[in-house]
Scaffold this active site. Structure first.
Site, PDB file in Angstrom:
ATOM      1  N   ARG A  98      -3.933 -10.246   4.612  1.00 40.59           N
ATOM      2  CA  ARG A  98      -4.330 -10.189   3.193  1.00 40.59           C
ATOM      3  C   ARG A  98      -3.147  -9.655   2.393  1.00 40.59           C
ATOM      4  O   ARG A  98      -2.779  -8.493   2.525  1.00 40.59           O
ATOM      5  CB  ARG A  98      -5.547  -9.271   3.047  1.00 40.59           C
ATOM      6  CG  ARG A  98      -6.110  -9.198   1.634  1.00 40.59           C
ATOM      7  CD  ARG A  98      -7.280  -8.227   1.570  1.00 40.59           C
ATOM      8  NE  ARG A  98      -7.855  -8.180   0.247  1.00 40.59           N
ATOM      9  CZ  ARG A  98      -7.371  -7.495  -0.777  1.00 40.59           C
ATOM     10  NH1 ARG A  98      -6.271  -6.775  -0.633  1.00 40.59           N
ATOM     11  NH2 ARG A  98      -7.975  -7.523  -1.948  1.00 40.59           N
TER      12      ARG A  98
ATOM     13  N   LYS B  77       0.809  -1.230   0.000  1.00 44.96           N
ATOM     14  CA  LYS B  77       0.000   0.000   0.000  1.00 44.96           C
ATOM     15  C   LYS B  77       0.839   1.276   0.000  1.00 44.96           C
ATOM     16  O   LYS B  77       2.028   1.261   0.319  1.00 44.96           O
ATOM     17  CB  LYS B  77      -1.011  -0.038   1.150  1.00 44.96           C
ATOM     18  CG  LYS B  77      -2.201  -0.924   0.749  1.00 44.96           C
ATOM     19  CD  LYS B  77      -3.332  -0.941   1.721  1.00 44.96           C
ATOM     20  CE  LYS B  77      -4.434  -1.841   1.146  1.00 44.96           C
ATOM     21  NZ  LYS B  77      -5.440  -2.194   2.154  1.00 44.96           N
TER      22      LYS B  77
HETATM   23  N1  HH2 Z   1      -7.520  -3.749   0.640  1.00 45.83           N
HETATM   24  C1  HH2 Z   1      -7.822  -3.728  -0.668  1.00 45.83           C
HETATM   25  C2  HH2 Z   1      -8.940  -4.433  -1.153  1.00 45.83           C
HETATM   26  N2  HH2 Z   1      -9.709  -5.173  -0.310  1.00 45.83           N
HETATM   27  N3  HH2 Z   1     -10.160  -5.974   1.860  1.00 45.83           N
HETATM   28  C3  HH2 Z   1      -9.871  -6.013   3.181  1.00 45.83           C
HETATM   29  N4  HH2 Z   1     -10.616  -6.748   4.019  1.00 45.83           N
HETATM   30  N5  HH2 Z   1      -8.798  -5.317   3.697  1.00 45.83           N
HETATM   31  C4  HH2 Z   1      -7.998  -4.548   2.907  1.00 45.83           C
HETATM   32  O1  HH2 Z   1      -7.066  -3.901   3.449  1.00 45.83           O
HETATM   33  C5  HH2 Z   1      -8.288  -4.485   1.502  1.00 45.83           C
HETATM   34  C6  HH2 Z   1      -9.391  -5.224   1.003  1.00 45.83           C
HETATM   35  C7  HH2 Z   1      -6.971  -2.956  -1.614  1.00 45.83           C
HETATM   36  O2  HH2 Z   1      -5.942  -3.745  -2.151  1.00 45.83           O
HETATM   37  P1  HH2 Z   1      -5.965  -4.389  -3.625  1.00 45.83           P
HETATM   38  O3  HH2 Z   1      -7.066  -5.395  -3.723  1.00 45.83           O
HETATM   39  O4  HH2 Z   1      -4.627  -4.909  -3.958  1.00 45.83           O
HETATM   40  O5  HH2 Z   1      -6.215  -3.160  -4.570  1.00 45.83           O
HETATM   41  P2  HH2 Z   1      -7.454  -2.677  -5.424  1.00 45.83           P
HETATM   42  O6  HH2 Z   1      -8.532  -2.311  -4.458  1.00 45.83           O
HETATM   43  O7  HH2 Z   1      -6.906  -1.497  -6.195  1.00 45.83           O
HETATM   44  O8  HH2 Z   1      -7.903  -3.816  -6.300  1.00 45.83           O
END
Ligand code: HH2
Length: 273
Positions: free
Chosen positions: A246, A212
């Site tokens: 995660r 992040k």
């Molecule tokens: N972070 C992201 C997405 N979903 N769910 C939970 N429970 N906790 C988190 O910290 C979280 C999440 C963001 O990360 P990522 O999926 O890699 O990115 P994007 O939202 O751009 O797909």
């Protein structure tokens, strides 16, 4: 010596063109499935399949497109292991559960559509309820709190009570402070430093620090070079009582967490040669 608290690793499978660190890499269903299987082989306990990016400023995705992206991937991966569906939309959650997912990961904690709670309850599924300040489009515009930890904690307690009042089994709820979702670098660091206060709610706590932007601000590194920061924050979170991690980079984080678990508990086993 205490029994080791086994870390639960949630591997990220983003079937999106625009996720902040891996957008476009796994947009084809077969590529996403192959990626998910690799993460499972590397030690992911559950795979989190998502079809809509939540990065600040991301374009919303309509229901039909989100379903088209995630359903074949959920179906294929759930045939071989545990899957969660990362969505804020009831139709996507329902289809994901029908396709074999066991948990709904809702970054809005049922705020965007309260119908989510009843549907999770009816399916007897689990859920992960995450804190976010407002909504993804605007959440990083000067986020402010009096005391970030107590406000996030009060929010999660209220959302847990709401889920339970709608019939969700309390013992199937995970809570997540929402690292990076409407938080400055200082807010994220304080949430991690004082994570034990969130853990004290009494439900398993999930954390998502992987790659992040606050890690970029702290180290000056681009997304794909943030693994050391990801590991550092996950180890701190583990030590403060987090249960679910995660991450995008499963193998190295799993090794780090297993060593941390052995260190804290004094108990370990060698992986079979
Ligand atoms: N972070 C992201 C997405 N979903 N769910 C939970 N429970 N906790 C988190 O910290 C979280 C999440 C963001 O990360 P990522 O999926 O890699 O990115 P994007 O939202 O751009 O797909």
């Amino acid at each position: 010596m205490t029994a080791p608290r086994r870390p639960v690793i949630m591997g990220v499978v983003n079937v999106t063109p625009d996720s902040f660190s891996d957008g476009g890499l796994f947009l084809e269903a077969d590529v996403a499935v192959e990626h998910g299987r690799r993460l499972a082989a590397e030690g992911a306990d559950i795979l989190d399949v998502g079809g809509e990016s939540t990065r600040p400023g991301a374009e919303p995705v309509d229901e039909a497109e989100e379903l088209r992206r995630v359903l074949p991937v959920v179906e294929a991966l759930a045939a071989g292991g545990r899957v969660s569906i990362d969505t804020t939309k009831p139709a996507v959650a329902r289809a994901g559960l029908d396709a074999g997912a066991e948990l709904v990961n809702d970054v809005s904690a049922f705020r965007f559509d309260p119908e989510m709670a009843g549907l999770v309850a009816e399916a007897g599924a689990g859920c992960c309820l995450m804190h976010m300040l407002g909504e993804p489009r605007t959440m990083q515009e000067d986020p402010r709190y009096e005391d970030v930890v107590s406000e996030v904690k009060a929010f999660l307690e209220e959302r847990l009570a709401f889920a339970v009042s709608e019939g969700v089994a309390e013992d199937r709820v995970w809570l997540d402070p929402g690292i990076g979702f409407g938080k400055s670098v200082d807010h994220n660091l304080e949430l991690l430093r004082r994570l034990d206060e969130i853990v004290a709610i009494g439900r398993p706590v999930a954390v998502g620090t992987s790659r992040k932007s606050f890690l970029g601000k702290l180290t000056g590194r681009p997304e794909l070079e943030r693994l050391p920061g990801t590991i550092a924050t996950n180890l701190i979170a583990y030590e403060r009582g987090a249960s679910v991690f995660r991450v995008h980079d499963v193998a190295p984080v799993a090794d780090a967490l297993n060593v941390a678990a052995a260190t804290v508990s004094g108990e370990w086993t060698s992986p079979s040669a």
